[in-house]
Design an enzyme around this catalytic site. Sequence first.
Site, PDB file in Angstrom:
ATOM      1  N   GLN A 119       0.810  -1.221   0.000  1.00 26.60           N
ATOM      2  CA  GLN A 119       0.000   0.000   0.000  1.00 26.60           C
ATOM      3  C   GLN A 119       0.845   1.274   0.000  1.00 26.60           C
ATOM      4  O   GLN A 119       0.342   2.332  -0.367  1.00 26.60           O
ATOM      5  CB  GLN A 119      -0.945  -0.006   1.212  1.00 26.60           C
ATOM      6  CG  GLN A 119      -1.989  -1.112   1.108  1.00 26.60           C
ATOM      7  CD  GLN A 119      -2.950  -1.129   2.275  1.00 26.60           C
ATOM      8  OE1 GLN A 119      -2.662  -1.736   3.290  1.00 26.60           O
ATOM      9  NE2 GLN A 119      -4.078  -0.460   2.141  1.00 26.60           N
ATOM     10  N   GLU A 140      -5.598   1.828  -1.459  1.00 21.32           N
ATOM     11  CA  GLU A 140      -6.642   1.106  -0.738  1.00 21.32           C
ATOM     12  C   GLU A 140      -7.177  -0.033  -1.623  1.00 21.32           C
ATOM     13  O   GLU A 140      -8.318  -0.053  -2.062  1.00 21.32           O
ATOM     14  CB  GLU A 140      -7.750   2.074  -0.286  1.00 21.32           C
ATOM     15  CG  GLU A 140      -8.946   1.447   0.410  1.00 21.32           C
ATOM     16  CD  GLU A 140      -8.626   0.551   1.606  1.00 21.32           C
ATOM     17  OE1 GLU A 140      -7.576   0.713   2.238  1.00 21.32           O
ATOM     18  OE2 GLU A 140      -9.445  -0.347   1.879  1.00 21.32           O
ATOM     19  N   TRP A 165      -5.061   3.244  11.806  1.00 17.84           N
ATOM     20  CA  TRP A 165      -4.942   2.977  10.371  1.00 17.84           C
ATOM     21  C   TRP A 165      -5.445   4.205   9.666  1.00 17.84           C
ATOM     22  O   TRP A 165      -6.619   4.527   9.796  1.00 17.84           O
ATOM     23  CB  TRP A 165      -5.736   1.741   9.942  1.00 17.84           C
ATOM     24  CG  TRP A 165      -5.500   1.501   8.471  1.00 17.84           C
ATOM     25  CD1 TRP A 165      -6.223   1.990   7.415  1.00 17.84           C
ATOM     26  CD2 TRP A 165      -4.419   0.744   7.896  1.00 17.84           C
ATOM     27  NE1 TRP A 165      -5.665   1.594   6.224  1.00 17.84           N
ATOM     28  CE2 TRP A 165      -4.553   0.834   6.501  1.00 17.84           C
ATOM     29  CE3 TRP A 165      -3.349   0.021   8.444  1.00 17.84           C
ATOM     30  CZ2 TRP A 165      -3.650   0.208   5.613  1.00 17.84           C
ATOM     31  CZ3 TRP A 165      -2.461  -0.598   7.564  1.00 17.84           C
ATOM     32  CH2 TRP A 165      -2.629  -0.507   6.174  1.00 17.84           C
ATOM     33  N   GLU A 184      -5.367  -2.265  14.006  1.00 14.40           N
ATOM     34  CA  GLU A 184      -5.855  -1.310  13.003  1.00 14.40           C
ATOM     35  C   GLU A 184      -7.209  -0.789  13.457  1.00 14.40           C
ATOM     36  O   GLU A 184      -8.059  -1.558  13.921  1.00 14.40           O
ATOM     37  CB  GLU A 184      -6.084  -1.954  11.624  1.00 14.40           C
ATOM     38  CG  GLU A 184      -4.855  -2.197  10.808  1.00 14.40           C
ATOM     39  CD  GLU A 184      -5.179  -2.792   9.432  1.00 14.40           C
ATOM     40  OE1 GLU A 184      -6.283  -2.542   8.894  1.00 14.40           O
ATOM     41  OE2 GLU A 184      -4.326  -3.526   8.922  1.00 14.40           O
ATOM     42  N   ARG A 217       3.717  -0.134  13.049  1.00 18.94           N
ATOM     43  CA  ARG A 217       3.411  -1.468  12.523  1.00 18.94           C
ATOM     44  C   ARG A 217       3.485  -1.413  10.994  1.00 18.94           C
ATOM     45  O   ARG A 217       2.744  -0.659  10.370  1.00 18.94           O
ATOM     46  CB  ARG A 217       2.015  -1.894  12.986  1.00 18.94           C
ATOM     47  CG  ARG A 217       1.549  -3.206  12.405  1.00 18.94           C
ATOM     48  CD  ARG A 217       0.209  -3.649  13.000  1.00 18.94           C
ATOM     49  NE  ARG A 217      -0.213  -4.861  12.339  1.00 18.94           N
ATOM     50  CZ  ARG A 217      -1.221  -4.939  11.469  1.00 18.94           C
ATOM     51  NH1 ARG A 217      -1.948  -3.879  11.176  1.00 18.94           N
ATOM     52  NH2 ARG A 217      -1.514  -6.078  10.884  1.00 18.94           N
ATOM     53  N   ASN A 242      -1.966 -10.670   8.455  1.00 15.99           N
ATOM     54  CA  ASN A 242      -2.949  -9.607   8.650  1.00 15.99           C
ATOM     55  C   ASN A 242      -4.268 -10.032   8.002  1.00 15.99           C
ATOM     56  O   ASN A 242      -4.313 -10.296   6.798  1.00 15.99           O
ATOM     57  CB  ASN A 242      -2.497  -8.301   7.993  1.00 15.99           C
ATOM     58  CG  ASN A 242      -3.502  -7.192   8.262  1.00 15.99           C
ATOM     59  OD1 ASN A 242      -3.611  -6.729   9.399  1.00 15.99           O
ATOM     60  ND2 ASN A 242      -4.273  -6.807   7.263  1.00 15.99           N
ATOM     61  N   GLU A 243      -5.325 -10.109   8.790  1.00 20.31           N
ATOM     62  CA  GLU A 243      -6.685 -10.325   8.296  1.00 20.31           C
ATOM     63  C   GLU A 243      -6.800 -11.505   7.323  1.00 20.31           C
ATOM     64  O   GLU A 243      -7.101 -11.321   6.130  1.00 20.31           O
ATOM     65  CB  GLU A 243      -7.204  -9.040   7.631  1.00 20.31           C
ATOM     66  CG  GLU A 243      -7.229  -7.844   8.558  1.00 20.31           C
ATOM     67  CD  GLU A 243      -7.807  -6.575   7.913  1.00 20.31           C
ATOM     68  OE1 GLU A 243      -8.041  -6.578   6.686  1.00 20.31           O
ATOM     69  OE2 GLU A 243      -8.022  -5.596   8.631  1.00 20.31           O
ATOM     70  N   TYR A 295     -13.272  -2.066  12.390  1.00 18.93           N
ATOM     71  CA  TYR A 295     -13.751  -0.944  11.580  1.00 18.93           C
ATOM     72  C   TYR A 295     -15.246  -0.683  11.731  1.00 18.93           C
ATOM     73  O   TYR A 295     -15.681   0.453  11.717  1.00 18.93           O
ATOM     74  CB  TYR A 295     -13.432  -1.181  10.091  1.00 18.93           C
ATOM     75  CG  TYR A 295     -11.959  -1.021   9.799  1.00 18.93           C
ATOM     76  CD1 TYR A 295     -11.430   0.233   9.532  1.00 18.93           C
ATOM     77  CD2 TYR A 295     -11.091  -2.117   9.836  1.00 18.93           C
ATOM     78  CE1 TYR A 295     -10.073   0.408   9.299  1.00 18.93           C
ATOM     79  CE2 TYR A 295      -9.731  -1.956   9.599  1.00 18.93           C
ATOM     80  CZ  TYR A 295      -9.230  -0.693   9.328  1.00 18.93           C
ATOM     81  OH  TYR A 295      -7.884  -0.517   9.107  1.00 18.93           O
ATOM     82  N   HIS A 345       0.915  -9.299   4.622  1.00 20.22           N
ATOM     83  CA  HIS A 345      -0.240  -8.419   4.426  1.00 20.22           C
ATOM     84  C   HIS A 345      -0.601  -8.505   2.939  1.00 20.22           C
ATOM     85  O   HIS A 345      -0.516  -7.525   2.201  1.00 20.22           O
ATOM     86  CB  HIS A 345       0.110  -7.000   4.875  1.00 20.22           C
ATOM     87  CG  HIS A 345      -1.084  -6.113   5.137  1.00 20.22           C
ATOM     88  ND1 HIS A 345      -1.279  -5.454   6.337  1.00 20.22           N
ATOM     89  CD2 HIS A 345      -2.141  -5.774   4.359  1.00 20.22           C
ATOM     90  CE1 HIS A 345      -2.391  -4.742   6.268  1.00 20.22           C
ATOM     91  NE2 HIS A 345      -2.935  -4.923   5.070  1.00 20.22           N
ATOM     92  N   ASN A 383      -8.237  -6.060  14.394  1.00 16.60           N
ATOM     93  CA  ASN A 383      -8.545  -4.918  13.537  1.00 16.60           C
ATOM     94  C   ASN A 383     -10.040  -4.688  13.593  1.00 16.60           C
ATOM     95  O   ASN A 383     -10.828  -5.624  13.392  1.00 16.60           O
ATOM     96  CB  ASN A 383      -8.129  -5.181  12.082  1.00 16.60           C
ATOM     97  CG  ASN A 383      -6.614  -5.196  11.915  1.00 16.60           C
ATOM     98  OD1 ASN A 383      -5.873  -4.998  12.879  1.00 16.60           O
ATOM     99  ND2 ASN A 383      -6.162  -5.428  10.703  1.00 16.60           N
TER     100      ASN A 383
HETATM  101  O1  IFM Z   1      -6.363  -0.760   3.980  1.00 18.29           O
HETATM  102  C1  IFM Z   1      -6.868  -1.865   4.685  1.00 18.29           C
HETATM  103  C2  IFM Z   1      -5.745  -2.653   5.299  1.00 18.29           C
HETATM  104  O2  IFM Z   1      -4.829  -3.067   4.346  1.00 18.29           O
HETATM  105  C3  IFM Z   1      -6.301  -3.874   5.981  1.00 18.29           C
HETATM  106  N1  IFM Z   1      -7.351  -3.536   6.890  1.00 18.29           N
HETATM  107  C4  IFM Z   1      -8.389  -2.656   6.425  1.00 18.29           C
HETATM  108  C5  IFM Z   1      -7.793  -1.428   5.781  1.00 18.29           C
HETATM  109  C6  IFM Z   1      -8.924  -0.507   5.272  1.00 18.29           C
HETATM  110  O3  IFM Z   1      -9.678  -1.170   4.310  1.00 18.29           O
END
Ligand code: IFM
Length: 474
Positions: free
Chosen positions: A35, A431, A424, A378, A92, A180-181, A311, A136, A309
């Site tokens: 990213q 993105e 984040w 995040e 991070r 990650n995720e 959101y 990631h 994480n």
């Molecule tokens: O940009 C992403 C990140 O790479 C992983 N978690 C969610 C963020 C927002 O979509």
Amino acid sequence: MSNPAGPPAVGVLDQGPQLSFPPGFLWGAATAAYQIEGAATEAGRKPSIWDTFSHTEGRVVEGHTGDVACDHYHRVAEDVRLMAELGLKSYRFSVAWPRVQPTGSGPANQQGLDFYRRLVDELLAHGIEPWLTLYHWDLPQPLEDEGGWPVRDTAGRFADYTRLVVDALGDRVRYWTTLNEPWCSAFLGYSSGVHAPGRTDPAAAVRAGHHLMLGHGLAVQALRAGRPDAEVGVTVNLYPVTPATDAPGDVDAARRIDGLANRFFLDPLLRGSYPADLRADLRAVTDFGHVRDGDLAVIATPLDLLGVNYYSRHVVTAPAEGAERSGPSDWPGSADVRFVKRGVPVTDMGWEIDAPGLVETLRRVHDEYTDLPLYVTENGSAFVDTVVDGRVDDADRLAYFDSHLRAAHAAISSGVPLRGYFAWSLLDNFEWAWGYTKRFGMIYVDYDNDQARIPKSSARWYAEVIRRNGLAAQ
Ligand code: IFM
């Protein structure tokens, strides 16, 4: 701080009473390699699945790619200086597997490792704790060509790559997260196909999820063997899942989506088993024949911490009578469940803003799964930003951080062992399928103007939160 832009619009911290965080609370910000780094073909780096995907027409908005991104690869000293001005205690970042082991097997590419040696040295020189994520989402393309995460061998390759990174950086990096995720890698990558590698095969997605976790377990073991003193964990993206009504169909829809979004990962990682109801829900998709004896014990190798994480929340309702399944879905076996919008404020991603959901999520992990130290690895929001007279006043993002930090504080007060928080993101960045059209950064990146960095109001506000180790009481 560079580019001072006057006082923040809301959430001002004054000398009055404040919500203090525990001493030593780890305040950070997060990014990921693809990213922000750019330099996609430099110093021996080869393509990952995201290079291939973003260069495929129609996959990413406006055809954006990570070729240049924020050019962080060349601006690492400047970016670490900005972190230091923010007062970050930790940063991070993720290591790009195709930079360090360009084809996904064989020896390390020392030039690729040198970039991370430079980054880690800069961080340490500025008193910032490096927090390293091994994966990631940027799988080396040759490994996808051999089958990708749906194939068992990829897990072993991930452990080999982990050893290379630990050998190079283990003496200077204390905090490690493996994945990650994994939900995104598995289900967005292989089921709905909106992320790389863009496949739409639900059974492959379920296998990918398992092999990602197997790779995680093997990587934890490699880390422990290489650095017994490392603090090791994994980052999962979790959602509270709420039924739209008390109707049994809605309650069952919530159970199913919770199974796929949360328990698919939490149960194997922290309990060493898949939930029985999830296996039943997925019966038409897979017989779980890919799970071999001993896998779950590897996956559940004990950890030192868990990264969460957060959101937003999912609100769901039962499929309408006779509803047709529409196209590839993120939710194998539950593609007909409908996601409901409640009409509450949303971010530029369309994600509902739900700070209490963070308390709920952290409490659930602590109450139902583990006593491990937790970190919000995040949390943040995309909003449209405008530069006015060289300033970006991102009041919406600042308010999002403020409300979620109050939620984090409430979780701690209720007994959750939350030890740190990573915003984040440090910088606006690529993105994923949205390219550069969504901005999550506390620092604005002017892509058209030599990638100039402009700290937004939220950055200056966050710096003050860190300095005070707390927020103004309301
Ligand atoms: O940009 C992403 C990140 O790479 C992983 N978690 C969610 C963020 C927002 O979509």
